[in-house]
Design a protein around this motif. Structure first.
Motif, mmCIF file in Angstrom:
data_model
loop_
_atom_site.group_PDB
_atom_site.id
_atom_site.type_symbol
_atom_site.label_atom_id
_atom_site.label_comp_id
_atom_site.label_asym_id
_atom_site.label_seq_id
_atom_site.Cartn_x
_atom_site.Cartn_y
_atom_site.Cartn_z
ATOM 1 N N PRO A 4 11.513 12.373 5.887
ATOM 2 C CA PRO A 4 11.020 12.954 7.142
ATOM 3 C C PRO A 4 11.807 14.157 7.643
ATOM 4 C CG PRO A 4 12.276 10.982 7.598
ATOM 5 C CD PRO A 4 12.228 11.104 6.101
ATOM 6 N N HIS A 5 12.971 14.424 7.080
ATOM 7 C CA HIS A 5 13.797 15.542 7.545
ATOM 8 C C HIS A 5 13.559 16.751 6.647
ATOM 9 C CE1 HIS A 5 16.170 13.080 10.396
ATOM 10 N NE2 HIS A 5 15.989 12.113 9.499
ATOM 11 N N ARG A 6 13.085 17.844 7.244
ATOM 12 C CA ARG A 6 12.785 19.056 6.476
ATOM 13 C C ARG A 6 13.387 20.269 7.189
ATOM 14 N NH1 ARG A 6 9.265 18.107 2.159
ATOM 15 N NH2 ARG A 6 9.199 15.822 1.925
ATOM 16 N N LYS A 7 14.030 21.138 6.416
ATOM 17 C CA LYS A 7 14.689 22.323 6.987
ATOM 18 C C LYS A 7 14.458 23.530 6.108
ATOM 19 C CE LYS A 7 19.062 23.976 8.910
ATOM 20 N NZ LYS A 7 18.784 25.366 8.510
ATOM 21 N N ALA A 8 14.120 24.646 6.737
ATOM 22 C CA ALA A 8 13.968 25.905 6.023
ATOM 23 C C ALA A 8 15.347 26.545 5.830
ATOM 24 C CB ALA A 8 13.033 26.836 6.790
ATOM 25 N N GLN A 29 -6.442 20.124 0.230
ATOM 26 C CA GLN A 29 -7.423 19.047 0.105
ATOM 27 C C GLN A 29 -7.138 18.112 -1.064
ATOM 28 O OE1 GLN A 29 -11.279 20.949 0.122
ATOM 29 N NE2 GLN A 29 -11.327 21.041 2.356
ATOM 30 N N SER A 30 -6.215 18.475 -1.937
ATOM 31 C CA SER A 30 -5.840 17.557 -3.011
ATOM 32 C C SER A 30 -4.851 16.499 -2.540
ATOM 33 C CB SER A 30 -5.225 18.339 -4.180
ATOM 34 O OG SER A 30 -4.007 18.956 -3.795
ATOM 35 N N ILE A 31 -4.319 16.670 -1.344
ATOM 36 C CA ILE A 31 -3.398 15.685 -0.767
ATOM 37 C C ILE A 31 -4.204 14.717 0.085
ATOM 38 C CG2 ILE A 31 -1.327 15.366 0.621
ATOM 39 C CD1 ILE A 31 -0.839 16.969 -1.890
ATOM 40 N N THR A 32 -3.963 13.427 -0.071
ATOM 41 C CA THR A 32 -4.749 12.419 0.647
ATOM 42 C C THR A 32 -3.909 11.508 1.533
ATOM 43 O OG1 THR A 32 -4.588 10.905 -1.243
ATOM 44 C CG2 THR A 32 -6.511 12.382 -1.157
ATOM 45 N N THR A 33 -2.602 11.652 1.526
ATOM 46 C CA THR A 33 -1.750 10.751 2.293
ATOM 47 C C THR A 33 -0.506 11.491 2.750
ATOM 48 O OG1 THR A 33 -0.466 8.701 2.211
ATOM 49 C CG2 THR A 33 -0.676 9.947 0.172
ATOM 50 N N LEU A 34 0.152 10.942 3.771
ATOM 51 C CA LEU A 34 1.397 11.506 4.300
ATOM 52 C C LEU A 34 2.610 10.755 3.765
ATOM 53 C CD1 LEU A 34 0.246 11.924 8.006
ATOM 54 C CD2 LEU A 34 0.417 13.732 6.291
ATOM 55 N N LEU A 35 2.434 10.088 2.646
ATOM 56 C CA LEU A 35 3.494 9.241 2.092
ATOM 57 C C LEU A 35 4.780 10.021 1.825
ATOM 58 C CD1 LEU A 35 4.311 6.465 0.918
ATOM 59 C CD2 LEU A 35 3.442 7.262 -1.290
ATOM 60 N N GLU A 36 4.648 11.263 1.347
ATOM 61 C CA GLU A 36 5.836 12.048 1.007
ATOM 62 C C GLU A 36 6.748 12.227 2.219
ATOM 63 O OE1 GLU A 36 6.922 16.588 -0.523
ATOM 64 O OE2 GLU A 36 4.831 15.907 -0.390
ATOM 65 N N THR A 69 2.608 20.829 2.613
ATOM 66 C CA THR A 69 1.174 20.580 2.456
ATOM 67 C C THR A 69 0.819 19.243 3.094
ATOM 68 O OG1 THR A 69 1.580 19.637 0.256
ATOM 69 C CG2 THR A 69 0.976 21.970 0.378
ATOM 70 N N VAL A 70 -0.298 19.231 3.816
ATOM 71 C CA VAL A 70 -0.771 18.021 4.499
ATOM 72 C C VAL A 70 -2.240 17.817 4.164
ATOM 73 C CG1 VAL A 70 0.894 18.206 6.374
ATOM 74 C CG2 VAL A 70 -1.328 19.318 6.587
ATOM 75 N N PRO A 71 -2.760 16.599 4.303
ATOM 76 C CA PRO A 71 -4.182 16.351 4.011
ATOM 77 C C PRO A 71 -5.097 17.033 5.022
ATOM 78 C CG PRO A 71 -2.906 14.305 4.041
ATOM 79 C CD PRO A 71 -2.039 15.363 4.615
ATOM 80 N N ASP A 72 -6.325 17.249 4.584
ATOM 81 C CA ASP A 72 -7.347 17.787 5.477
ATOM 82 C C ASP A 72 -7.619 16.770 6.584
ATOM 83 O OD1 ASP A 72 -9.307 19.312 6.581
ATOM 84 O OD2 ASP A 72 -10.779 19.014 4.989
ATOM 85 N N THR A 74 0.814 -1.203 0.000
ATOM 86 C CA THR A 74 0.000 0.000 0.000
ATOM 87 C C THR A 74 0.853 1.260 0.000
ATOM 88 O OG1 THR A 74 -1.688 1.222 1.206
ATOM 89 C CG2 THR A 74 -0.118 -0.005 2.515
ATOM 90 N N THR A 75 0.345 2.302 -0.605
ATOM 91 C CA THR A 75 1.034 3.586 -0.620
ATOM 92 C C THR A 75 0.338 4.600 0.268
ATOM 93 O OG1 THR A 75 -0.220 4.268 -2.582
ATOM 94 C CG2 THR A 75 1.929 3.236 -2.935
ATOM 95 N N PHE A 76 -0.554 4.106 1.117
ATOM 96 C CA PHE A 76 -1.269 4.995 2.033
ATOM 97 C C PHE A 76 -0.515 5.061 3.363
ATOM 98 C CE2 PHE A 76 -4.353 5.790 5.394
ATOM 99 C CZ PHE A 76 -4.982 6.929 4.927
ATOM 100 N N VAL A 77 -0.191 6.259 3.804
ATOM 101 C CA VAL A 77 0.489 6.469 5.075
ATOM 102 C C VAL A 77 -0.294 7.520 5.845
ATOM 103 C CG1 VAL A 77 2.599 7.256 6.207
ATOM 104 C CG2 VAL A 77 2.755 5.876 4.134
#
Length: 480
Positions: free
Chosen positions: A64-68, A52-59, A90-93, A2-5
């Motif tokens: 998982p490491h993000r830096k500005a 709302q176009s995003i449906t999963t946290l797969l990305e 961006t995250v799902p609703d 599955t690709t759903f997270v």
């Protein structure tokens, strides 16, 4: 696979602020051009926003490491550094943001809802901004503050009006496929559905969403099967629909016992699910044995207070009555919800007796610990390799009242003082005379107050010594 997270741990780091610049204007025939060091730029924030176009946290599962980005340092000629660019994720609703201990930090519902997961650091002031009538040409600048860094947990809770719950292979996926345009995977073996499916249903003038939650089994609320992973997806629904299989081939199961098991799992899970409105759908009545069983158990279910519908997803019978009944319940639930109010701006003025910091004696470390937003920020901005910058810090702390508070707490010269938390505190031996006087008579980058003894102190001591000598001579030759 599955690709759903729907749950990830995200490691976020905001950008650091840029350092201020210590510079002096240089131009022909203008040897004393004055300070012209610019300020450092602000570090970028890490911002979570609902799309709302995003449906999963797969990305974020894969990265998982993000830096500005960091702010740029200031430059001479009064040129300020560029601000760091904000990092927008961006995250799902329906995403819930939690800390590592499970405390809810934000509940992101609705298109465009945002939450700052990590705040960027402030840029340091350049020496042009630090100049004053008493300090005309500072030989130092403030350092940029480090940005926030930490870990947050993202959990996705599906935003749906109706949730279909039931045993594996009860026909939930088939039902949602004929009620809406959703196209879930359908097969004749258990646990076909591994991810929640979402569909949109139109019944008259009411449009609502319906979610097919993966099959539950006994012990789901304690982690068995897929239940614990997906029970959170029914928390936001307005109505629960029990889908019961009236044509099961398992001899040890029947629709009523299936209903009791699922109800017990919902009760154990909590979250207010036991108080939600319920409907019971007796599915697969197109099969002769299923029709007979449905007619046998329907009176018992109605005696329990359930509203019962006999449907067949394959033959598409009983679907219209079910969809309109669900629409009626959803409409009533929406009417009961309080209307969303505009965000109120709450102003909390500072108390008149709030000094902005605290001083407490730490017996274990044998230091006086100073905690407060301003003192800790000023310490982070100080370049301790520059004597003048250290003297400027001492002046700021003295004006804030830290020295007076240390005296009241019982601190004496030579005692240890720590500013900041246990992990990153700056510890020094306290010398009260360090903060006396604000004149800067040395060269840029130097502070004569750090010398031992200070010139002003030495002059005072010499004056007192001369006065004592005169008094002694007078006492010796004074006539009796």
């Amino acid at each position: 696979m599955t690709t759903f997270v729907d749950r990830v741990e995200l490691h976020v780091a905001a950008g650091n602020g840029g350092h201020g610049c210590a510079s002096v204007h240089r131009e022909k025939f203008k040897p004393l051009g004055g300070p012209d060091g610019g300020n450092g730029g602000r570090g970028g924030d890490v911002i979570l926003t609902v799309d709302q176009s995003i449906t999963t946290l797969l990305e974020y599962h894969h990265s998982p490491h993000r830096k500005a980005t960091n702010g740029k340092p200031g430059e001479g000629g009064n040129r300020s550094g560029k601000d760091g660019q904000d990092l927008v994720l961006t995250v799902p609703d329906g995403t819930v943001v939690l800390d590592k201990q499970g405390n809810v930090l934000a509940d992101l519902v609705g298109e465009g809802t945002t939450y700052i997961a990590a705040q960027g650091g402030r840029g340091g002031l350049g020496n042009a901004a630090l100049s004053s009538a008493r300090r005309k040409a500072p030989g130092f600048a403030l350092l940029g503050e480090p940005g926030d860094a930490g870990d947050v947990v993202l959990e996705l809770k599906t935003v749906a009006d109706v949730a279909l719950v039931g045993y594996p292979s009860a026909g939930k996926s088939s039902l949602i496929s004929v009620l809406s345009a959703a196209k879930p995977k359908i097969a004749d073996y258990p646990f076909t559905t591994l991810v929640p499916n979402l569909g949109v249903v139109t019944a008259g003038s009411t449009v609502y969403t319906i979610a097919d939650v993966p099959g539950l089994i006994p012990g789901a609320s304690q982690g068995r099967g897929l239940g614990l992973e997906f029970l959170r997806h029914v928390e936001r629904c307005s109505v629960l629909v029990h889908v019961l299989d009236t044509a099961t081939l398992e001899s040890d199961r029947d629709p009523v016992s299936d209903l009791d098991v699922i109800e017990e799992e919902l009760r154990l899970y909590g979250g207010g699910l036991e108080k939600r409105p319920r409907l019971v759908v007796l599915n697969k009545v197109d099969i002769p044995d299923g029709k007979d069983l449905a007619e046998m158990i329907r009176p018992e279910l109605e005696e329990r207070g359930y509203k019962v519908f006999e449907v067949s997803a394959v033959a598409r019978t009983g679907l219209k009555e079910l969809s309109f009944a669900l629409a009626e319940i959803v409409a009533k639930a929406r009417a009961r919800k309080p209307k969303a109010e505009a965000t109120r701006i709450v102003i909390r003025p500072k108390a008149v007796d709030d000094a902005g910091f605290t001083v407490a004696y730490d017996e274990a470390e044998d230091v006086y610990r100073v905690r407060g937003e301003k003192p800790e920020r000023w310490v982070r901005q100080t370049d301790f390799n520059n004597d003048e910058a250290v003297g400027y810090l001492a002046d700021r702390l003295n004006r804030l009242g830290v020295e007076d508070a240390l005296v009241k707490a019982g601190a004496r010269a030579g005692d240890g003082v720590a500013i900041g938390s246990d992990e990153d505190a700056v510890v020094f031996d306290w010398e009260p005379t360090l903060t006396a006087g604000a004149e800067m008579l040395g060269r840029r980058g130097e502070d004569h107050r750090l010398d031992a003894p200070r010139p002003a102190t030495q002059r005072r001591r010499e004056k007192e010594a001369r006065r004592d000598d005169v008094q002694r001579e007078f006492d010796e030759f004074r006539p009796f």
